[in-house]
Design an enzyme around this catalytic site. Structure first.
Site, PDB file in Angstrom:
ATOM      1  N   LYS A 115       0.854  -1.201   0.000  1.00  0.00           N
ATOM      2  CA  LYS A 115       0.000   0.000   0.000  1.00  0.00           C
ATOM      3  C   LYS A 115       0.878   1.235   0.000  1.00  0.00           C
ATOM      4  O   LYS A 115       0.643   2.184  -0.738  1.00  0.00           O
ATOM      5  CB  LYS A 115      -0.791   0.047   1.323  1.00  0.00           C
ATOM      6  CG  LYS A 115      -2.229  -0.299   1.300  1.00  0.00           C
ATOM      7  CD  LYS A 115      -2.793   0.117   2.664  1.00  0.00           C
ATOM      8  CE  LYS A 115      -4.045  -0.556   3.008  1.00  0.00           C
ATOM      9  NZ  LYS A 115      -4.599  -0.138   4.306  1.00  0.00           N
ATOM     10  N   ASP A 157      -8.541   2.520   4.957  1.00  0.00           N
ATOM     11  CA  ASP A 157      -8.959   1.142   5.166  1.00  0.00           C
ATOM     12  C   ASP A 157      -9.561   0.674   3.857  1.00  0.00           C
ATOM     13  O   ASP A 157     -10.378   1.368   3.258  1.00  0.00           O
ATOM     14  CB  ASP A 157      -9.981   1.041   6.299  1.00  0.00           C
ATOM     15  CG  ASP A 157     -10.077  -0.390   6.811  1.00  0.00           C
ATOM     16  OD1 ASP A 157      -9.049  -0.908   7.299  1.00  0.00           O
ATOM     17  OD2 ASP A 157     -11.155  -0.997   6.713  1.00  0.00           O
ATOM     18  N   ASP A 172      -5.177  -8.636  -5.995  1.00  0.00           N
ATOM     19  CA  ASP A 172      -5.095  -8.179  -7.395  1.00  0.00           C
ATOM     20  C   ASP A 172      -5.143  -9.319  -8.430  1.00  0.00           C
ATOM     21  O   ASP A 172      -5.769  -9.150  -9.480  1.00  0.00           O
ATOM     22  CB  ASP A 172      -3.832  -7.340  -7.619  1.00  0.00           C
ATOM     23  CG  ASP A 172      -3.970  -5.934  -7.048  1.00  0.00           C
ATOM     24  OD1 ASP A 172      -5.103  -5.485  -6.820  1.00  0.00           O
ATOM     25  OD2 ASP A 172      -2.922  -5.283  -6.838  1.00  0.00           O
ATOM     26  N   LYS A 224      -2.509   0.437 -12.795  1.00  0.00           N
ATOM     27  CA  LYS A 224      -3.465   0.164 -11.717  1.00  0.00           C
ATOM     28  C   LYS A 224      -3.927   1.450 -11.022  1.00  0.00           C
ATOM     29  O   LYS A 224      -5.126   1.686 -10.868  1.00  0.00           O
ATOM     30  CB  LYS A 224      -2.843  -0.794 -10.687  1.00  0.00           C
ATOM     31  CG  LYS A 224      -3.733  -1.009  -9.473  1.00  0.00           C
ATOM     32  CD  LYS A 224      -3.114  -1.920  -8.427  1.00  0.00           C
ATOM     33  CE  LYS A 224      -3.962  -1.898  -7.164  1.00  0.00           C
ATOM     34  NZ  LYS A 224      -3.345  -2.670  -6.070  1.00  0.00           N
ATOM     35  N   HIS A 276      -9.284   2.129  -6.675  1.00  0.00           N
ATOM     36  CA  HIS A 276      -9.906   2.698  -5.478  1.00  0.00           C
ATOM     37  C   HIS A 276      -8.917   3.621  -4.742  1.00  0.00           C
ATOM     38  O   HIS A 276      -9.248   4.725  -4.344  1.00  0.00           O
ATOM     39  CB  HIS A 276     -10.383   1.550  -4.581  1.00  0.00           C
ATOM     40  CG  HIS A 276      -9.333   0.492  -4.288  1.00  0.00           C
ATOM     41  ND1 HIS A 276      -8.474   0.008  -5.246  1.00  0.00           N
ATOM     42  CD2 HIS A 276      -8.965  -0.129  -3.136  1.00  0.00           C
ATOM     43  CE1 HIS A 276      -7.658  -0.877  -4.702  1.00  0.00           C
ATOM     44  NE2 HIS A 276      -7.925  -0.977  -3.429  1.00  0.00           N
TER      45      HIS A 276
END
Ligand code: ITT
Length: 201
Positions: free
Chosen positions: A13, A70, A156, A175, A180
């Site tokens: 992340k 989150d 993914d 991506k 999101h």
């Protein structure tokens, strides 16, 4: 330069977020600078609740302007699972290939060959004691017939994105243009770079 703490314990992340915030007029710092802070328990029922709780927790522990997010995968044929449990689905120690197997087994048991699905990212920006900004990004797709690709992270390889005709593990740099997390952090960027926010902060 003002400092912004990107509060995540997830290195994959963090890599995506660092690129999304590249060039922002903030000094980006990470939890590596506060190694003694334990991760909070994620007990919220929603992505939004967990994002707010993480941002407030790390802001109060460090005194920094803090962003946390989150995120997770919602699979419609499984009633939205794994959802907020995405990181812990099947047990915290389970590998992603094992998580994929559990998902394909559950889909078969429900009589569905595949399912529509989405990734969700709820983002919260906080200073100690106060939420300053919240946003959300989602990307709609479906569960791939089988895992494909070795880019990205987490789920993914099983998330097929129809406009690209590929899973998100097969598209590498593209991506974040659609994801999101890409949506949520572009929106955060607009907020923290606005003269209004930089003026009052
Ligand atoms: P932090 O709370 O410290 O940020 P975490 O990994 O525990 O790290 P979450 O609780 O938000 O973070 O769980 C997110 C999980 O959702 C992640 O571990 C993956 O399993 C899944 N996930 C989220 N975004 C993803 C993406 O872009 N690609 C694949 N899987 C993703």
């Amino acid at each position: 330069m003002a400092t912004l703490l990107v509060a995540t314990t997830n290195r994959a992340k963090l890599r995506e977020i660092a690129l999304l915030l590249f060039g922002t007029p903030y000094d980006i710092v990470t939890l590596a600078d506060w190694p003694a802070i334990a991760a909070p328990e994620e007990t919220g029922a929603t992505f939004d609740e967990n994002a707010r709780a993480k941002a407030l927790y790390y802001a109060s522990k460090t005194g920094q302007l803090t962003v946390a997010e989150d995120s997770g995968l919602e699979i419609d044929a499984l009633g939205g699972a794994p959802g907020v449990e995405s990181a812990r689905f099947g047990g915290a120690e389970t590998t992603y290939p094992e998580k994929f197997r559990l998902i394909y087994d559950a889909l078969r048991a429900s009589g569905a060959a595949t399912s529509s699905a989405r990734f969700v990212c709820a983002l919260a920006l906080a200073r100690p004691g106060a939420i300053l900004f919240e946003t959300r990004g989602t990307i709609e797709g479906r569960i791939a017939a089988e895992p494909r690709g070795d880019g990205g992270f987490g789920y993914d390889p099983i998330f097929f994105y129809p406009p690209f005709g590929r899973t998100l593990a097969e598209v590498s740099a593209r991506k974040s243009a659609v994801s999101h997390r890409g949506q949520a952090f572009r929106s955060l960027r607009r907020f923290i770079e606005s003269p209004a926010f930089r003026g009052v902060r």
